[in-house]
Motif scaffolding. Structure first.
Motif, PDB file in Angstrom:
ATOM      1  N   VAL A 109      -9.173  19.153  36.158  1.00 19.61           N
ATOM      2  CA  VAL A 109     -10.157  18.149  35.749  1.00 19.61           C
ATOM      3  C   VAL A 109      -9.709  17.531  34.429  1.00 19.61           C
ATOM      4  O   VAL A 109      -9.018  18.168  33.632  1.00 19.61           O
ATOM      5  CB  VAL A 109     -11.580  18.743  35.595  1.00 19.61           C
ATOM      6  N   LEU A 110     -10.094  16.295  34.199  1.00 21.07           N
ATOM      7  CA  LEU A 110      -9.787  15.570  32.970  1.00 21.07           C
ATOM      8  C   LEU A 110     -11.067  15.514  32.151  1.00 21.07           C
ATOM      9  O   LEU A 110     -12.099  15.055  32.643  1.00 21.07           O
ATOM     10  CB  LEU A 110      -9.297  14.164  33.314  1.00 21.07           C
ATOM     11  N   VAL A 111     -11.014  16.010  30.913  1.00 21.45           N
ATOM     12  CA  VAL A 111     -12.207  16.156  30.083  1.00 21.45           C
ATOM     13  C   VAL A 111     -12.026  15.429  28.756  1.00 21.45           C
ATOM     14  O   VAL A 111     -10.961  15.507  28.135  1.00 21.45           O
ATOM     15  CB  VAL A 111     -12.496  17.657  29.803  1.00 21.45           C
TER      16      VAL A 111
ATOM     17  N   GLU B 188     -17.114  16.089  28.354  1.00 21.69           N
ATOM     18  CA  GLU B 188     -17.618  15.383  29.527  1.00 21.69           C
ATOM     19  C   GLU B 188     -16.455  15.167  30.485  1.00 21.69           C
ATOM     20  O   GLU B 188     -15.377  14.722  30.077  1.00 21.69           O
ATOM     21  CB  GLU B 188     -18.200  14.033  29.118  1.00 21.69           C
ATOM     22  N   ILE B 189     -16.672  15.474  31.748  1.00 25.17           N
ATOM     23  CA  ILE B 189     -15.630  15.332  32.754  1.00 25.17           C
ATOM     24  C   ILE B 189     -15.443  13.851  33.072  1.00 25.17           C
ATOM     25  O   ILE B 189     -16.400  13.146  33.383  1.00 25.17           O
ATOM     26  CB  ILE B 189     -15.964  16.132  34.021  1.00 25.17           C
ATOM     27  N   ILE B 190     -14.205  13.389  32.984  1.00 26.84           N
ATOM     28  CA  ILE B 190     -13.851  12.005  33.262  1.00 26.84           C
ATOM     29  C   ILE B 190     -13.394  11.851  34.717  1.00 26.84           C
ATOM     30  O   ILE B 190     -13.765  10.899  35.392  1.00 26.84           O
ATOM     31  CB  ILE B 190     -12.723  11.534  32.312  1.00 26.84           C
ATOM     32  N   ALA B 191     -12.579  12.790  35.200  1.00 26.29           N
ATOM     33  CA  ALA B 191     -12.059  12.730  36.564  1.00 26.29           C
ATOM     34  C   ALA B 191     -11.843  14.143  37.094  1.00 26.29           C
ATOM     35  O   ALA B 191     -11.617  15.075  36.327  1.00 26.29           O
ATOM     36  CB  ALA B 191     -10.750  11.962  36.594  1.00 26.29           C
ATOM     37  N   VAL B 192     -11.920  14.293  38.423  1.00 21.51           N
ATOM     38  CA  VAL B 192     -11.796  15.594  39.078  1.00 21.51           C
ATOM     39  C   VAL B 192     -10.761  15.488  40.191  1.00 21.51           C
ATOM     40  O   VAL B 192     -10.708  14.486  40.909  1.00 21.51           O
ATOM     41  CB  VAL B 192     -13.148  16.032  39.673  1.00 21.51           C
ATOM     42  N   GLY B 193      -9.943  16.533  40.349  1.00 18.46           N
ATOM     43  CA  GLY B 193      -8.962  16.578  41.424  1.00 18.46           C
ATOM     44  C   GLY B 193      -9.619  16.809  42.776  1.00 18.46           C
ATOM     45  O   GLY B 193     -10.838  16.971  42.882  1.00 18.46           O
ATOM     46  N   SER B 194      -8.817  16.874  43.816  1.00 17.38           N
ATOM     47  CA  SER B 194      -9.328  16.981  45.188  1.00 17.38           C
ATOM     48  C   SER B 194      -9.807  18.381  45.548  1.00 17.38           C
ATOM     49  O   SER B 194     -10.540  18.551  46.511  1.00 17.38           O
ATOM     50  CB  SER B 194      -8.253  16.547  46.177  1.00 17.38           C
TER      51      SER B 194
ATOM     52  N   LYS C 229     -18.309  17.575  38.905  1.00 17.35           N
ATOM     53  CA  LYS C 229     -18.046  16.172  39.249  1.00 17.35           C
ATOM     54  C   LYS C 229     -17.923  15.361  37.966  1.00 17.35           C
ATOM     55  O   LYS C 229     -18.305  15.817  36.891  1.00 17.35           O
ATOM     56  CB  LYS C 229     -19.152  15.622  40.142  1.00 17.35           C
ATOM     57  N   ALA C 230     -17.397  14.165  38.090  1.00 13.69           N
ATOM     58  CA  ALA C 230     -17.260  13.276  36.940  1.00 13.69           C
ATOM     59  C   ALA C 230     -18.637  13.014  36.343  1.00 13.69           C
ATOM     60  O   ALA C 230     -19.612  12.819  37.065  1.00 13.69           O
ATOM     61  CB  ALA C 230     -16.602  11.964  37.354  1.00 13.69           C
ATOM     62  N   GLY C 231     -18.713  13.052  35.013  1.00 15.34           N
ATOM     63  CA  GLY C 231     -19.979  12.832  34.317  1.00 15.34           C
ATOM     64  C   GLY C 231     -20.664  14.116  33.886  1.00 15.34           C
ATOM     65  O   GLY C 231     -21.563  14.085  33.044  1.00 15.34           O
TER      66      GLY C 231
END
Length: 96
Positions: A10-12, A39-45, A60-62
């Motif tokens: 995840v991108l935080v 805060e999570i910006i993007a999540v992998g599959s 999840k993102a957000g």
């Protein structure tokens, strides 16, 4: 630039902590610790399991999350410092 983490990563974006104590004393940048909330910006599959199935991420993102102080890898994207973490490095989701 659009970034999509792979697999269970995840991108935080770190959230800045209060730089003032309850009594009003301002804490200088040199004495402040790294924030352990973001805060999570993007999540992998999702994580690929041994049987080939993919386990979907629980975040999840957000989402606002808590993580270890030394977890993840810091990256700089478009002048902004972000953190790449494995989903398992996330300790909790902060619910409002």
């Amino acid at each position: 630039m659009k970034i999509r983490p792979l697999h269970d990563r995840v991108l935080v974006k770190r959230l800045e902590e209060e730089r003032k104590t309850a009594s009003g004393i301002v804490i200088p940048d040199s004495a402040a610790e790294k924030p352990d909330q973001g805060e999570i910006i993007a999540v992998g599959s999702g994580k690929i399991l041994e049987d080939g199935k993919v386990r979907q991420p629980a975040v999840k993102a957000g989402d606002r999350v808590l993580f270890g102080k030394y977890a993840g890898q810091t990256v700089k994207i478009d002048g902004e410092e972000l953190l790449v973490l494995r989903e398992e490095d996330i300790v909790a989701v902060v619910e409002a």
